[in-house]
Design an enzyme around this catalytic site. Structure first.
Site, mmCIF file in Angstrom:
data_model
loop_
_atom_site.group_PDB
_atom_site.id
_atom_site.type_symbol
_atom_site.label_atom_id
_atom_site.label_comp_id
_atom_site.label_asym_id
_atom_site.label_seq_id
_atom_site.Cartn_x
_atom_site.Cartn_y
_atom_site.Cartn_z
ATOM 1 N N TYR A 1 0.849 -1.197 0.000
ATOM 2 C CA TYR A 1 0.000 0.000 0.000
ATOM 3 C C TYR A 1 0.885 1.248 0.000
ATOM 4 O O TYR A 1 1.348 1.712 1.047
ATOM 5 C CB TYR A 1 -0.954 0.018 1.203
ATOM 6 C CG TYR A 1 -1.938 -1.151 1.247
ATOM 7 C CD1 TYR A 1 -2.167 -1.946 0.121
ATOM 8 C CD2 TYR A 1 -2.646 -1.449 2.399
ATOM 9 C CE1 TYR A 1 -3.056 -3.010 0.158
ATOM 10 C CE2 TYR A 1 -3.547 -2.516 2.439
ATOM 11 C CZ TYR A 1 -3.734 -3.297 1.316
ATOM 12 O OH TYR A 1 -4.620 -4.340 1.361
ATOM 13 N N GLN B 1 -8.481 -13.383 5.211
ATOM 14 C CA GLN B 1 -8.950 -12.077 4.754
ATOM 15 C C GLN B 1 -9.423 -12.216 3.292
ATOM 16 O O GLN B 1 -8.620 -12.186 2.370
ATOM 17 C CB GLN B 1 -7.833 -11.023 4.854
ATOM 18 C CG GLN B 1 -8.347 -9.666 4.442
ATOM 19 C CD GLN B 1 -7.374 -8.503 4.609
ATOM 20 O OE1 GLN B 1 -7.311 -7.634 3.762
ATOM 21 N NE2 GLN B 1 -6.645 -8.473 5.706
ATOM 22 N N TYR C 1 -12.732 -7.895 3.302
ATOM 23 C CA TYR C 1 -12.183 -6.621 2.787
ATOM 24 C C TYR C 1 -13.073 -5.991 1.723
ATOM 25 O O TYR C 1 -13.865 -6.674 1.088
ATOM 26 C CB TYR C 1 -10.734 -6.790 2.326
ATOM 27 C CG TYR C 1 -10.429 -7.503 1.016
ATOM 28 C CD1 TYR C 1 -10.769 -6.962 -0.222
ATOM 29 C CD2 TYR C 1 -9.697 -8.697 1.014
ATOM 30 C CE1 TYR C 1 -10.421 -7.589 -1.421
ATOM 31 C CE2 TYR C 1 -9.348 -9.337 -0.175
ATOM 32 C CZ TYR C 1 -9.712 -8.766 -1.393
ATOM 33 O OH TYR C 1 -9.364 -9.386 -2.560
ATOM 34 N N LEU D 1 -17.121 -1.521 1.770
ATOM 35 C CA LEU D 1 -18.021 -0.571 1.088
ATOM 36 C C LEU D 1 -17.895 -0.680 -0.432
ATOM 37 O O LEU D 1 -18.339 0.218 -1.164
ATOM 38 C CB LEU D 1 -17.731 0.860 1.557
ATOM 39 C CG LEU D 1 -18.004 1.098 3.044
ATOM 40 C CD1 LEU D 1 -17.667 2.527 3.429
ATOM 41 C CD2 LEU D 1 -19.465 0.786 3.398
ATOM 42 N N ARG E 1 -10.754 3.035 -9.405
ATOM 43 C CA ARG E 1 -12.160 3.023 -9.827
ATOM 44 C C ARG E 1 -12.331 3.531 -11.258
ATOM 45 O O ARG E 1 -13.387 3.369 -11.858
ATOM 46 C CB ARG E 1 -12.993 3.807 -8.817
ATOM 47 C CG ARG E 1 -13.044 3.035 -7.484
ATOM 48 C CD ARG E 1 -13.530 3.854 -6.350
ATOM 49 N NE ARG E 1 -12.637 4.943 -6.018
ATOM 50 C CZ ARG E 1 -12.759 5.693 -4.928
ATOM 51 N NH1 ARG E 1 -13.730 5.447 -4.080
ATOM 52 N NH2 ARG E 1 -11.917 6.675 -4.669
ATOM 53 N N ALA F 1 -10.801 4.063 4.911
ATOM 54 C CA ALA F 1 -11.148 5.484 5.086
ATOM 55 C C ALA F 1 -9.880 6.300 4.966
ATOM 56 O O ALA F 1 -8.790 5.822 5.300
ATOM 57 C CB ALA F 1 -11.797 5.712 6.443
ATOM 58 N N GLN G 1 -15.187 10.152 7.123
ATOM 59 C CA GLN G 1 -15.675 8.888 6.543
ATOM 60 C C GLN G 1 -15.962 7.839 7.614
ATOM 61 O O GLN G 1 -16.703 6.896 7.358
ATOM 62 C CB GLN G 1 -14.663 8.365 5.522
ATOM 63 C CG GLN G 1 -14.611 9.242 4.266
ATOM 64 C CD GLN G 1 -13.619 8.765 3.235
ATOM 65 O OE1 GLN G 1 -12.688 8.030 3.554
ATOM 66 N NE2 GLN G 1 -13.801 9.177 1.994
HETATM 67 P P1 NAP Z 1 -13.784 0.044 0.909
HETATM 68 O O1 NAP Z 1 -13.662 -0.050 2.365
HETATM 69 O O2 NAP Z 1 -14.825 -0.730 0.252
HETATM 70 O O3 NAP Z 1 -13.930 1.556 0.435
HETATM 71 C C1 NAP Z 1 -13.038 2.526 0.869
HETATM 72 C C2 NAP Z 1 -13.328 3.849 0.188
HETATM 73 O O4 NAP Z 1 -14.690 4.193 0.283
HETATM 74 C C3 NAP Z 1 -12.603 4.990 0.859
HETATM 75 O O5 NAP Z 1 -11.250 5.076 0.451
HETATM 76 C C4 NAP Z 1 -13.426 6.173 0.450
HETATM 77 O O6 NAP Z 1 -13.072 6.492 -0.901
HETATM 78 C C5 NAP Z 1 -14.823 5.591 0.471
HETATM 79 N N1 NAP Z 1 -15.506 5.801 1.754
HETATM 80 C C6 NAP Z 1 -15.262 5.167 2.937
HETATM 81 N N2 NAP Z 1 -16.112 5.620 3.893
HETATM 82 C C7 NAP Z 1 -16.888 6.542 3.304
HETATM 83 C C8 NAP Z 1 -17.956 7.362 3.767
HETATM 84 N N3 NAP Z 1 -18.381 7.312 5.025
HETATM 85 N N4 NAP Z 1 -18.550 8.210 2.881
HETATM 86 C C9 NAP Z 1 -18.136 8.273 1.604
HETATM 87 N N5 NAP Z 1 -17.125 7.520 1.110
HETATM 88 C C10 NAP Z 1 -16.513 6.656 1.947
HETATM 89 O O7 NAP Z 1 -12.457 -0.371 0.151
HETATM 90 P P2 NAP Z 1 -10.997 -0.807 0.401
HETATM 91 O O8 NAP Z 1 -10.205 0.279 1.060
HETATM 92 O O9 NAP Z 1 -10.563 -1.354 -0.882
HETATM 93 O O10 NAP Z 1 -11.092 -2.024 1.409
HETATM 94 C C11 NAP Z 1 -10.929 -1.879 2.795
HETATM 95 C C12 NAP Z 1 -9.579 -2.405 3.236
HETATM 96 O O11 NAP Z 1 -9.488 -3.805 2.961
HETATM 97 C C13 NAP Z 1 -8.354 -1.808 2.510
HETATM 98 O O12 NAP Z 1 -8.054 -0.501 2.942
HETATM 99 C C14 NAP Z 1 -7.329 -2.844 2.847
HETATM 100 O O13 NAP Z 1 -6.881 -2.668 4.186
HETATM 101 C C15 NAP Z 1 -8.127 -4.138 2.716
HETATM 102 N N6 NAP Z 1 -8.016 -4.755 1.374
HETATM 103 C C16 NAP Z 1 -7.336 -5.942 1.271
HETATM 104 C C17 NAP Z 1 -7.180 -6.566 0.053
HETATM 105 C C18 NAP Z 1 -6.458 -7.879 -0.027
HETATM 106 O O14 NAP Z 1 -6.133 -8.362 -1.126
HETATM 107 N N7 NAP Z 1 -6.181 -8.512 1.090
HETATM 108 C C19 NAP Z 1 -7.747 -5.996 -1.106
HETATM 109 C C20 NAP Z 1 -8.449 -4.811 -0.976
HETATM 110 C C21 NAP Z 1 -8.590 -4.216 0.270
HETATM 111 P P3 NAP Z 1 -12.984 8.000 -1.445
HETATM 112 O O15 NAP Z 1 -12.455 8.844 -0.354
HETATM 113 O O16 NAP Z 1 -12.071 7.965 -2.605
HETATM 114 O O17 NAP Z 1 -14.362 8.319 -1.880
#
Ligand code: NAP
Length: 348
Positions: free
Chosen positions: A73, A191, A219, A222, A243, A296, A301
């Protein structure tokens, strides 16, 4: 699952963040974790360090005690920011750091390497960036088709037995791969991708984890912001933001997913006086996920986090959710586009 409530001076009920054990360890995790991929900046159009610091501190204030990060990351950036905040605030002992191993990069090209040599090198680099001498939950980021699962598991077992890591996790593993892994090392956490729109683990992986006492960190809770309620048809994303190519954010699918979000939001308001963002997280927890990973990058957020504890979706709400998804999304697609290639492919 622990869950405490207290009545505030103004008479409203404040429900504390739910917690759950990781079987086979002494760790108790909050049922929402902070995901810090976007805090690394890479694939998210950049990040702002001051906002990142406030986000991590804010997460802890909301009762979150798990921070998920990874070397990939931001190529060390996310781990460095997490390490800095915890060291400078003196909060290390209150937080469980979940980080990962098994990805390598050349420039910004990331590929899989879960060899013993890579894992042993990476753990030292992560400890340095995180400014700590132990990792609470250490996870193999992706299975490596060029390395036996046994070699990967043995390296993880050695780190666990030395006390360098307190729990062993894997990410993006199939049932078969977990079976192979568990013949060599204990496995405490899986995970996998999981959210209202990405439900591939429901048929075999989630039941397998339940049967075998493996905690699950879902993971993309959202769905990369799609389930936040903020997205509109004309939403635009900057720079290298994933995205811009995520198939769910391309037409005609994008309009279908947004239509589903609108109906899910109406359901959340009508049935629970909540919004879609709360419903999305509560739904995951009620499907039996131990902890939802919520990404976040600013403290605002995380404001909805306080409203995901202390209530549940009943069977009829679960059925309504399924009905909405079925009626609005004609051509669903999973998160497969995010999978990094093996080294053999990356070398071509
Ligand atoms: P997510 O949690 O589905 O979405 C995160 C994004 O949603 C934020 O960066 C923000 O984007 C938006 N957001 C969050 N809260 C919000 C709110 N209250 N209002 C409006 N927009 C909001 O996606 P993710 O970060 O991909 O997944 C979560 C975590 O899972 C990652 O950070 C990582 O730690 C882990 N992960 C692991 C893998 C793996 O292969 N193991 C893969 C993916 C993710 P904006 O600010 O750009 O709008």
């Amino acid at each position: 699952m622990a869950n405490e409530a207290k009545t505030l001076e103004n008479g409203t009920l404040e429900v504390a963040m739910e917690r759950a054990p990781i079987p086979g360890t002494s760790l108790q995790v909050s049922r929402v974790a902070l995901g810090t991929w976007a805090i690394g900046g890479w694939m998210w159009g950049g990040s702002d360090e001051a906002e990142s610091v406030r986000t991590i501190r804010g997460a802890i204030d909301h009762g979150i005690n798990v921070i998920d990060t990874a070397p990939a990351y931001g190529f060390g950036r996310s781990e460095e920011v997490v390490g800095k905040v915890l060291a400078e605030s003196g909060l290390r002992s209150r937080v469980l750091i979940a980080t990962k191993t098994g990805l390598e990069w050349q420039g910004e090209r990331v590929f899989r390497n879960a060899s013993r040599a890579r894992i042993l090198r990476e753990v030292d680099e992560s400890l340095r960036r995180l400014r700590t001498d132990y990792i609470d939950i250490y996870q193999v980021h992706w299975p490596d088709p060029l390395i036996t699962i046994e070699e990967t598991a043995e390296a993880m077992r050695d780190l666990f037995e030395q006390g360098t890591i307190r729990a062993i996790g894997v990410s993006n593993f199939s049932v078969l791969q977990m079976e192979q892994f568990r013949r060599v090392a204990p496995l405490h956490v899986l995970q996998p991708p999981f959210n209202l729109f990405e439900r591939g683990i429901e048929t075999d992986i989630l039941p397998y984890c339940h049967r075998n006492n493996i905690a699950t960190f879902g993971y993309g809770a959202l769905c990369r912001g799609l389930l936040s309620g903020r997205m509109r048809l004309d939403s635009e994303f900057e720079g290298d933001d994933l995205r811009r190519t995520d198939p769910k954010f391309q037409q005609p699918r994008f309009a279908q997913y947004l239509a589903a979000v609108e109906r899910l939001d109406a359901l959340a308001q009508r049935r629970f006086a909540k919004r879609v963002v709360h419903l999305a997280i509560r739904w995951m927890l009620d499907q039996g996920i131990t902890t939802a990973l919520w990404g976040a990058r600013n403290p605002r957020q995380l404001l909805p986090v306080d409203e995901v504890s202390g209530w549940q979706l009943d069977a009829s709400a679960m059925a309504d959710v399924d009905c909405i998804l079925h009626q609005t999304i004609e051509n669903p697609i999973g998160p497969e586009f995010m999978a990094p290639p093996a080294r053999s492919v990356a070398a071509q």
